[in-house]
Design a protein around this motif. Structure first.
Motif, PDB file in Angstrom:
ATOM      1  N   UNK A  86     102.410 -13.173  85.030  1.00  8.88           N
ATOM      2  CA  UNK A  86     102.034 -13.876  83.799  1.00  8.88           C
ATOM      3  C   UNK A  86     100.866 -13.167  83.131  1.00  8.88           C
ATOM      4  N   UNK A  87     100.984 -12.810  81.838  1.00 10.17           N
ATOM      5  CA  UNK A  87      99.918 -12.058  81.165  1.00 10.17           C
ATOM      6  C   UNK A  87      98.707 -12.940  80.853  1.00 10.17           C
ATOM      7  N   UNK A  88      97.574 -12.291  80.683  1.00 12.31           N
ATOM      8  CA  UNK A  88      96.373 -13.009  80.277  1.00 12.31           C
ATOM      9  C   UNK A  88      95.568 -13.591  81.417  1.00 12.31           C
ATOM     10  N   UNK A  89      95.985 -13.375  82.657  1.00 12.05           N
ATOM     11  CA  UNK A  89      95.235 -13.878  83.808  1.00 12.05           C
ATOM     12  C   UNK A  89      94.133 -12.882  84.151  1.00 12.05           C
ATOM     13  N   UNK A  90      92.899 -13.357  84.250  1.00 12.40           N
ATOM     14  CA  UNK A  90      91.764 -12.451  84.458  1.00 12.40           C
ATOM     15  C   UNK A  90      91.562 -12.084  85.926  1.00 12.40           C
ATOM     16  N   UNK A  91      91.899 -12.999  86.840  1.00 15.67           N
ATOM     17  CA  UNK A  91      91.627 -12.708  88.249  1.00 15.67           C
ATOM     18  C   UNK A  91      92.686 -11.758  88.827  1.00 15.67           C
ATOM     19  N   UNK A  92      92.309 -11.057  89.874  1.00 15.93           N
ATOM     20  CA  UNK A  92      93.244 -10.203  90.608  1.00 15.93           C
ATOM     21  C   UNK A  92      94.208 -11.083  91.384  1.00 15.93           C
ATOM     22  N   UNK A  93      95.486 -10.911  91.158  1.00 13.00           N
ATOM     23  CA  UNK A  93      96.450 -11.764  91.838  1.00 13.00           C
ATOM     24  C   UNK A  93      96.667 -11.301  93.276  1.00 13.00           C
ATOM     25  N   UNK A  94      96.781 -12.295  94.162  1.00 11.00           N
ATOM     26  CA  UNK A  94      96.828 -12.006  95.594  1.00 11.00           C
ATOM     27  C   UNK A  94      97.897 -12.853  96.265  1.00 11.00           C
ATOM     28  N   UNK A  95      98.539 -12.241  97.251  1.00  8.77           N
ATOM     29  CA  UNK A  95      99.590 -12.892  98.034  1.00  8.77           C
ATOM     30  C   UNK A  95      99.205 -12.841  99.502  1.00  8.77           C
ATOM     31  N   UNK A  96      99.426 -13.948 100.213  1.00 12.25           N
ATOM     32  CA  UNK A  96      99.145 -14.008 101.651  1.00 12.25           C
ATOM     33  C   UNK A  96     100.430 -14.331 102.392  1.00 12.25           C
ATOM     34  N   UNK A  97     100.768 -13.492 103.359  1.00  9.89           N
ATOM     35  CA  UNK A  97     101.950 -13.696 104.201  1.00  9.89           C
ATOM     36  C   UNK A  97     101.470 -14.034 105.600  1.00  9.89           C
TER      37      UNK A  97
END
Length: 313
Positions: A69-80
């Motif tokens: 999704x555009x416009x998100x300022x934070x670094x996106x993170x995934x946890x497995x």
């Protein structure tokens, strides 16, 4: 992948111990399945089956929308969490190169060469507090975890704390209740596959002795609702054939993969059964009889897979 790909040094005693001829983790005494090359191979079959369940993808729900999704300022993170051999984390890192993907497991059995946005950590996730920050992740994925968790509601509460608002929680758990011919028989003789039934009953008894709630898979939806933190909760159930009996081409492929997975899983139960005090001769009979029912099925075996995803409010 082989043991050479996951080499941790000449002295691996910080990470592994030997139990009845199989290598296992040292962090969690509740989780009894091995952590060796055969188990990594089993993970790969399980991973491929779940891709079929998820229609060729590695996820259910609007994961792609959340991560792109555009416009998100934070670094996106995934946890497995419970990453096992790390295949899911690696493939997610490849698909989303601008997203940081972290895989967490009890043992360092993941490959050393991974995408630059993928990393792995060691952590025992069976505890009241997990060492991760509040609202730190956009996607949290946990599959086949409940057999190493004493309080699964508490575990989900912690995952919820770590998930950002608007993030997605994905839980996937296979049922340990024996299923033959699409039914859950009440006795081994009613099952038409007494060896298969007897092994799974022994396995469930071992899990119960270890403090594991064997009914968690079928209650995933209720467990997520109990947190009060989610909306758009989607609960799905898939019947996974085990063997070569399906007529449908796709189901046959899934059945072949499941057959190979369970061909590895049945002997992997041996250390747990022995540790529970079952005599070695009886363990041998349990596994051999279950294998016979799988190799030459009178009634076709299958397993029920429970898949839930929800969006945090």
């Amino acid at each position: 992948m082989s043991d050479e790909d996951t080499f941790v040094g000449e002295d691996a005693s910080r990470y592994f111990t030997q139990l009845h001829g199989r290598r296992r983790n040292v962090l969690n005494e509740r989780y009894m399945l091995p952590a060796d090359e055969d188990e990594i191979r089993r993970y790969s079959y399980h991973h491929r089956i779940l891709q079929f369940v998820c229609a060729g993808r590695n996820y259910v729900g609007p994961v792609k929308e959340v991560l792109t999704y555009p416009g998100v300022k934070h670094k996106r993170r995934v946890l497995d969490v419970g990453t096992g051999g790390g295949l899911w984390a690696i493939e997610m890192a490849d698909e989303f190169p601008r997203v940081d993907v972290t895989g967490v497991d009890l043992a360092p059995i993941q490959p050393r060469e991974v995408p630059p946005n993928c990393s792995f950590e060691l952590c025992d996730l069976d505890g009241p507090e997990l060492p991760y920050s509040n609202h730190a992740y956009d996607i949290i994925h946990a599959r086949s975890m409940h057999t190493g968790i004493g309080n699964y509601q508490q575990f989900v509460n912690e995952l919820t704390r770590m998930l950002r608002p608007g993030g997605i929680l994905i839980l996937i758990e296979p049922d340990s209740q024996p299923v033959v011919d699409g039914k859950r028989p009440q006795t081994s003789y009613a099952s038409g596959a007494p060896g298969w039934f007897a092994l799974w009953e022994a396995y469930r008894n071992c899990l119960t002795r270890k403090g594991v709630d064997v009914n968690v898979p079928s209650h995933l939806g209720a467990i997520i609702r109990q947190t009060g933190a989610y909306e758009k909760i989607r609960v799905q159930e898939a019947s996974i054939p085990i063997g070569f009996w399906p007529k449908d081409e796709t189901l046959l492929t899934i059945g072949q993969l499941a057959w190979m997975e369970y061909d590895h899983l049945l002997p992997a139960m041996r250390p747990m059964l022995l540790e529970a005090g079952i005599p070695e001769w009886k363990v041998k009979v349990l596994i051999e009889d279950a294998h016979r029912d799988m190799y030459e099925p009178v009634m076709p075996p299958s397993v029920r897979l429970h898949v839930v995803h929800a969006i945090k409010k």
